[in-house]
Motif scaffolding. Sequence first.
Motif, short mmCIF file in Angstrom:
data_model
loop_
_atom_site.label_atom_id
_atom_site.label_comp_id
_atom_site.label_asym_id
_atom_site.label_seq_id
_atom_site.Cartn_x
_atom_site.Cartn_y
_atom_site.Cartn_z
N GLU A 132 0.08 -4.95 -1.03
CA GLU A 132 1.07 -6.00 -0.86
C GLU A 132 1.99 -5.91 -2.07
O GLU A 132 1.55 -6.11 -3.21
N VAL A 133 3.24 -5.57 -1.82
CA VAL A 133 4.20 -5.36 -2.90
C VAL A 133 5.41 -6.27 -2.73
O VAL A 133 5.67 -6.78 -1.64
N ARG A 134 6.12 -6.45 -3.81
CA ARG A 134 7.36 -7.22 -3.75
C ARG A 134 8.52 -6.23 -3.89
O ARG A 134 8.62 -5.51 -4.87
N ILE A 135 9.37 -6.18 -2.87
CA ILE A 135 10.59 -5.37 -2.90
C ILE A 135 11.74 -6.37 -2.91
O ILE A 135 11.92 -7.12 -1.97
N LYS A 136 12.46 -6.36 -4.02
CA LYS A 136 13.51 -7.34 -4.27
C LYS A 136 12.89 -8.73 -4.21
O LYS A 136 12.08 -9.07 -5.03
N THR A 137 13.21 -9.54 -3.21
CA THR A 137 12.69 -10.91 -3.19
C THR A 137 11.65 -11.14 -2.10
O THR A 137 11.20 -12.26 -1.91
N ARG A 138 11.28 -10.09 -1.39
CA ARG A 138 10.32 -10.32 -0.30
C ARG A 138 9.04 -9.53 -0.51
O ARG A 138 9.04 -8.46 -1.08
N LYS A 139 7.95 -10.12 -0.02
CA LYS A 139 6.65 -9.45 -0.06
C LYS A 139 6.47 -8.67 1.23
O LYS A 139 6.74 -9.20 2.32
N ILE A 140 6.02 -7.43 1.09
CA ILE A 140 5.75 -6.62 2.27
C ILE A 140 4.43 -5.87 2.07
O ILE A 140 3.96 -5.70 0.95
N LYS A 141 3.86 -5.42 3.18
CA LYS A 141 2.67 -4.58 3.12
C LYS A 141 3.13 -3.13 3.25
O LYS A 141 3.94 -2.80 4.10
N VAL A 142 2.61 -2.29 2.38
CA VAL A 142 2.92 -0.87 2.39
C VAL A 142 1.63 -0.12 2.62
O VAL A 142 0.63 -0.38 1.95
N GLN A 143 1.66 0.80 3.57
CA GLN A 143 0.50 1.65 3.82
C GLN A 143 0.83 3.06 3.37
O GLN A 143 1.88 3.60 3.71
N LEU A 144 -0.08 3.64 2.59
CA LEU A 144 0.11 4.98 2.05
C LEU A 144 -1.08 5.85 2.41
O LEU A 144 -2.22 5.46 2.16
N THR A 145 -0.81 7.02 2.96
CA THR A 145 -1.89 7.97 3.19
C THR A 145 -2.19 8.69 1.88
O THR A 145 -1.33 8.79 1.00
N LYS A 146 -3.39 9.19 1.75
CA LYS A 146 -3.80 9.86 0.51
C LYS A 146 -2.88 11.03 0.16
O LYS A 146 -2.60 11.27 -1.01
N GLU A 147 -2.42 11.75 1.17
CA GLU A 147 -1.58 12.93 0.92
C GLU A 147 -0.26 12.56 0.24
O GLU A 147 0.35 13.40 -0.42
N LYS A 148 0.19 11.35 0.41
CA LYS A 148 1.47 10.93 -0.17
C LYS A 148 1.34 10.42 -1.60
O LYS A 148 2.33 10.25 -2.29
N ILE A 149 0.11 10.16 -2.04
CA ILE A 149 -0.09 9.57 -3.36
C ILE A 149 -0.13 10.66 -4.43
O ILE A 149 -0.98 11.52 -4.43
N ALA A 150 0.83 10.58 -5.35
CA ALA A 150 0.87 11.53 -6.47
C ALA A 150 0.00 11.03 -7.62
O ALA A 150 -0.69 11.82 -8.27
N PHE A 151 0.01 9.73 -7.85
CA PHE A 151 -0.70 9.16 -8.99
C PHE A 151 -0.91 7.67 -8.73
O PHE A 151 -0.02 7.00 -8.22
N ALA A 152 -2.09 7.18 -9.11
CA ALA A 152 -2.36 5.75 -8.98
C ALA A 152 -3.16 5.29 -10.21
O ALA A 152 -3.95 6.05 -10.76
N ARG A 153 -2.92 4.05 -10.62
CA ARG A 153 -3.63 3.49 -11.76
C ARG A 153 -3.67 1.97 -11.63
O ARG A 153 -2.84 1.39 -10.91
N LEU A 154 -4.60 1.36 -12.36
CA LEU A 154 -4.57 -0.09 -12.47
C LEU A 154 -3.31 -0.45 -13.25
O LEU A 154 -2.81 0.35 -14.05
N ALA A 155 -2.79 -1.64 -13.04
CA ALA A 155 -1.59 -2.07 -13.74
C ALA A 155 -1.76 -3.50 -14.22
O ALA A 155 -2.59 -4.25 -13.71
N ILE A 156 -0.97 -3.85 -15.19
CA ILE A 156 -0.96 -5.22 -15.70
C ILE A 156 0.12 -5.98 -14.97
O ILE A 156 1.28 -5.54 -14.90
N ASN A 157 -0.23 -7.12 -14.41
CA ASN A 157 0.70 -7.93 -13.65
C ASN A 157 1.40 -8.91 -14.59
O ASN A 157 0.83 -9.93 -14.96
N PHE A 158 2.62 -8.60 -14.97
CA PHE A 158 3.37 -9.45 -15.88
C PHE A 158 4.02 -10.63 -15.18
O PHE A 158 4.50 -11.54 -15.84
N SER A 159 4.04 -10.63 -13.86
CA SER A 159 4.67 -11.72 -13.13
C SER A 159 3.68 -12.82 -12.77
O SER A 159 4.05 -13.78 -12.14
N ALA A 160 2.44 -12.67 -13.18
CA ALA A 160 1.43 -13.67 -12.83
C ALA A 160 1.49 -14.86 -13.76
O ALA A 160 1.89 -14.84 -14.86
#
Length: 160
Positions: A132-160
């Motif tokens: 669940e990501v925020r693109i501009k001002t709206r929240k959307i669900k994004v589905q990603l297949t493993k083949e499309k993922i170059a890199f993933a990591r935990l992140a710090i949520n500064f907007s919380a």
Amino acid sequence: MSKILTEVEKLVTPIVEELNLELVDTEFVKEGRNWFLRIYVDTPQGGIDIEHCALVSERISEVLDAKDPIEQNYFLEVSSPGAERPLKKESDFERAVGQFIHVKTYELVNGLKEKEFEGFLTAYSEQGLEMEVRIKTRKIKVQLTKEKIAFARLAINFSA
């Protein structure tokens, strides 16, 4: 380079597991004139301390000196993966469900003009992940297949 990392991981994994720790990542990089072998370890629950790192470093040094899988001189660094630990293995993603993550993709995804996403990992399966990501001002669900993922990591949520 990957041959070196494969050999190092084979030597390091039994030591790390014997200490009830998890091998998170390894890297062998040249910075300036120096080579660095970096080994990132953690506890399964997260939160490793300096004593763990020192013990792992000592044990790994002995094995690497005996087996000598790397020709050039290098500095060994053993550390925590940090708050933004990489997500590489299935178990990494499974533990990260519900957490805030950062993902880079190889190509544009789902008709969006984005290759980087930050948001909450809402689901993970063998096929890929849902965020669940925020693109501009709206929240959307994004589905990603493993083949499309170059890199993933935990992140710090500064907007919380």
